[in-house]
Design a protein around this motif. Sequence first.
Motif, PDB file in Angstrom:
ATOM      1  N   VAL A 154       0.840  -1.202   0.000  1.00 52.80           N
ATOM      2  CA  VAL A 154       0.000   0.000   0.000  1.00 52.80           C
ATOM      3  C   VAL A 154       0.871   1.247   0.000  1.00 52.80           C
ATOM      4  N   VAL A 155       0.398   2.274  -0.697  1.00 57.49           N
ATOM      5  CA  VAL A 155       0.980   3.613  -0.649  1.00 57.49           C
ATOM      6  C   VAL A 155      -0.084   4.546  -0.073  1.00 57.49           C
ATOM      7  N   ILE A 156       0.314   5.352   0.888  1.00 56.39           N
ATOM      8  CA  ILE A 156      -0.620   6.291   1.526  1.00 56.39           C
ATOM      9  C   ILE A 156      -0.190   7.706   1.210  1.00 56.39           C
ATOM     10  N   GLU A 157      -1.081   8.449   0.627  1.00 57.46           N
ATOM     11  CA  GLU A 157      -0.829   9.872   0.332  1.00 57.46           C
ATOM     12  C   GLU A 157      -1.484  10.698   1.426  1.00 57.46           C
ATOM     13  N   ALA A 158      -0.660  11.352   2.241  1.00 52.87           N
ATOM     14  CA  ALA A 158      -1.166  12.096   3.396  1.00 52.87           C
ATOM     15  C   ALA A 158      -0.674  13.533   3.387  1.00 52.87           C
ATOM     16  N   ILE A 159      -0.722  14.169   2.230  1.00 51.58           N
ATOM     17  CA  ILE A 159      -0.302  15.572   2.144  1.00 51.58           C
ATOM     18  C   ILE A 159      -1.517  16.493   2.156  1.00 51.58           C
ATOM     19  N   ALA A 160      -2.638  16.005   2.697  1.00 51.75           N
ATOM     20  CA  ALA A 160      -3.912  16.723   2.597  1.00 51.75           C
ATOM     21  C   ALA A 160      -3.839  18.143   3.115  1.00 51.75           C
ATOM     22  N   GLY A 161      -3.029  18.371   4.145  1.00 56.69           N
ATOM     23  CA  GLY A 161      -2.981  19.698   4.723  1.00 56.69           C
ATOM     24  C   GLY A 161      -2.523  20.769   3.742  1.00 56.69           C
ATOM     25  N   ARG A 162      -1.749  20.370   2.741  1.00 55.38           N
ATOM     26  CA  ARG A 162      -1.251  21.348   1.771  1.00 55.38           C
ATOM     27  C   ARG A 162      -2.330  21.676   0.738  1.00 55.38           C
ATOM     28  N   ASP A 163      -3.205  20.725   0.468  1.00 54.19           N
ATOM     29  CA  ASP A 163      -4.366  20.934  -0.393  1.00 54.19           C
ATOM     30  C   ASP A 163      -3.993  21.563  -1.734  1.00 54.19           C
ATOM     31  N   ILE A 164      -3.001  20.972  -2.396  1.00 54.59           N
ATOM     32  CA  ILE A 164      -2.574  21.447  -3.709  1.00 54.59           C
ATOM     33  C   ILE A 164      -2.944  20.386  -4.734  1.00 54.59           C
ATOM     34  N   ALA A 222      -2.452  -1.199  -3.436  1.00 56.16           N
ATOM     35  CA  ALA A 222      -3.465  -0.360  -2.794  1.00 56.16           C
ATOM     36  C   ALA A 222      -2.936   1.064  -2.673  1.00 56.16           C
ATOM     37  N   TYR A 223      -3.812   2.028  -2.936  1.00 54.58           N
ATOM     38  CA  TYR A 223      -3.434   3.439  -2.873  1.00 54.58           C
ATOM     39  C   TYR A 223      -4.504   4.155  -2.053  1.00 54.58           C
ATOM     40  N   ILE A 224      -4.092   4.672  -0.898  1.00 55.60           N
ATOM     41  CA  ILE A 224      -5.035   5.370  -0.022  1.00 55.60           C
ATOM     42  C   ILE A 224      -4.800   6.867  -0.143  1.00 55.60           C
ATOM     43  N   GLN A 266     -13.143  10.339  -7.105  1.00 59.38           N
ATOM     44  CA  GLN A 266     -13.628   9.338  -8.051  1.00 59.38           C
ATOM     45  C   GLN A 266     -12.504   8.828  -8.948  1.00 59.38           C
ATOM     46  N   ARG A 267     -11.589   9.707  -9.260  1.00 55.50           N
ATOM     47  CA  ARG A 267     -10.431   9.298 -10.065  1.00 55.50           C
ATOM     48  C   ARG A 267      -9.612   8.242  -9.323  1.00 55.50           C
ATOM     49  N   VAL A 268      -9.498   8.402  -8.013  1.00 54.62           N
ATOM     50  CA  VAL A 268      -8.740   7.443  -7.205  1.00 54.62           C
ATOM     51  C   VAL A 268      -9.462   6.099  -7.141  1.00 54.62           C
ATOM     52  N   VAL A 269     -10.751   6.115  -6.784  1.00 57.13           N
ATOM     53  CA  VAL A 269     -11.442   4.845  -6.524  1.00 57.13           C
ATOM     54  C   VAL A 269     -11.814   4.084  -7.788  1.00 57.13           C
ATOM     55  N   THR A 270     -11.731   4.740  -8.941  1.00 57.82           N
ATOM     56  CA  THR A 270     -12.035   4.042 -10.195  1.00 57.82           C
ATOM     57  C   THR A 270     -10.788   3.774 -11.031  1.00 57.82           C
ATOM     58  N   HIS A 271      -9.613   4.055 -10.483  1.00 58.99           N
ATOM     59  CA  HIS A 271      -8.377   3.907 -11.249  1.00 58.99           C
ATOM     60  C   HIS A 271      -8.148   2.446 -11.622  1.00 58.99           C
ATOM     61  N   SER A 272      -7.712   2.202 -12.826  1.00 62.74           N
ATOM     62  CA  SER A 272      -7.540   0.827 -13.313  1.00 62.74           C
ATOM     63  C   SER A 272      -6.214   0.200 -12.910  1.00 62.74           C
ATOM     64  N   ASP A 273      -5.241   1.013 -12.500  1.00 58.25           N
ATOM     65  CA  ASP A 273      -3.899   0.490 -12.245  1.00 58.25           C
ATOM     66  C   ASP A 273      -3.533   0.387 -10.772  1.00 58.25           C
ATOM     67  N   VAL A 274      -4.371   0.923  -9.889  1.00 55.88           N
ATOM     68  CA  VAL A 274      -4.189   0.749  -8.449  1.00 55.88           C
ATOM     69  C   VAL A 274      -5.551   0.467  -7.832  1.00 55.88           C
ATOM     70  N   ALA A 302      -7.988  -0.152   6.865  1.00 54.37           N
ATOM     71  CA  ALA A 302      -8.267  -0.054   5.434  1.00 54.37           C
ATOM     72  C   ALA A 302      -7.150  -0.690   4.617  1.00 54.37           C
ATOM     73  N   ALA A 303      -5.909  -0.493   5.047  1.00 54.89           N
ATOM     74  CA  ALA A 303      -4.775  -1.072   4.320  1.00 54.89           C
ATOM     75  C   ALA A 303      -4.767  -2.585   4.434  1.00 54.89           C
ATOM     76  N   GLU A 304      -4.994  -3.083   5.639  1.00 52.77           N
ATOM     77  CA  GLU A 304      -4.948  -4.529   5.844  1.00 52.77           C
ATOM     78  C   GLU A 304      -6.101  -5.251   5.158  1.00 52.77           C
ATOM     79  N   LYS A 305      -7.191  -4.536   4.913  1.00 49.40           N
ATOM     80  CA  LYS A 305      -8.338  -5.139   4.238  1.00 49.40           C
ATOM     81  C   LYS A 305      -8.561  -4.526   2.859  1.00 49.40           C
ATOM     82  N   SER A 306      -7.482  -3.988   2.289  1.00 47.90           N
ATOM     83  CA  SER A 306      -7.617  -3.295   1.002  1.00 47.90           C
ATOM     84  C   SER A 306      -8.102  -4.213  -0.110  1.00 47.90           C
TER      85      SER A 306
END
Length: 293
Positions: free
Chosen positions: A60-70, A97-99, A137-145, A200-204
């Motif tokens: 799994v890769v987790i993207e947690a840069i939300a605070g920057r909101d860019i 898995a990509y969170i 929606q782009r994340v949850v429908t992505h075909s490669d992750v 979520a990661a363990e049950k991805s």
Amino acid sequence: ASGFIGFPVAQAFVRAGHIVYGVTRSASKVQKLAVEEIIPIVADTSDPSPWLPLVATLDVVIEAIAGRDIPHLSKLLLESTAKAAKQYRPPHAPNLAYIYTSGAWVHGDSRKEIVSDTTPITNVSVKITAWRPEFEQRVVTHSDVSGIVIRPSLLYGRSASLLAPLFKKAYEGTVAWYGTPGGRYGTIHCDDLAELYLLAAEKSAIVGGKIFDATNEFTEGVDDILQKLVEVSGAKGPYEYLPPSNLFEAALTASTLIRPYLARSLLGWRPRKASLVDHLEIYYNSWKASEGL
């Protein structure tokens, strides 16, 4: 991995027995991560190339840069990771898995409408995050992750996250915050949030394509928070409301009446920490300690 969301998430994964790589932009944070048994990787957010080859064997890769909101950074990280997954992972490997870390502000500002994880997003009144629903929606429908979205509500605990400026003003003698009387916040402690990422990661393999609201099962009155802060900080009352002067401050005025259910029903997740108001003295003192006060 050294941020307000990423650090407790990485710690939770380490405690659960996982090998964890933590990306930080600052070499000065390497020791902070290594002490916690997090393998440090120094890399700029806009250049993921130092760690992308690792996706060959990651779960799994987790993207947690939300605070920057860019927006462009989130898009860059998603597509770079997806491309690397195709390049480095063997054909028989399961999807990586990509969170993605979104936020409860995607639900917009409403003091009447109650929303949940699966409520269609139609209210984009919080302008600073208006781009996010489409990207989710782009994340949850992505075909490669195998994409998963987690939407934290207002975070509390430790160094206080977005509440730090409020606590700082209280420490200096006044309690003032953005908005008008009668608002309500969805809230979540950073430790409870970290537990959701772990589950979520363990049950991805079974929750890929899902979006989870990460919030307590109750909302908290902003007036209650401010009044309690006057009491625990010793600030001069009464508290007051301020008009917002930018999009970020306007977002802080948003009320979100969230009733989450999906993480509880699919992952067995249940927040354990006391509410922001109930233990505000502890959380305020934790913020002071983080500032060396």
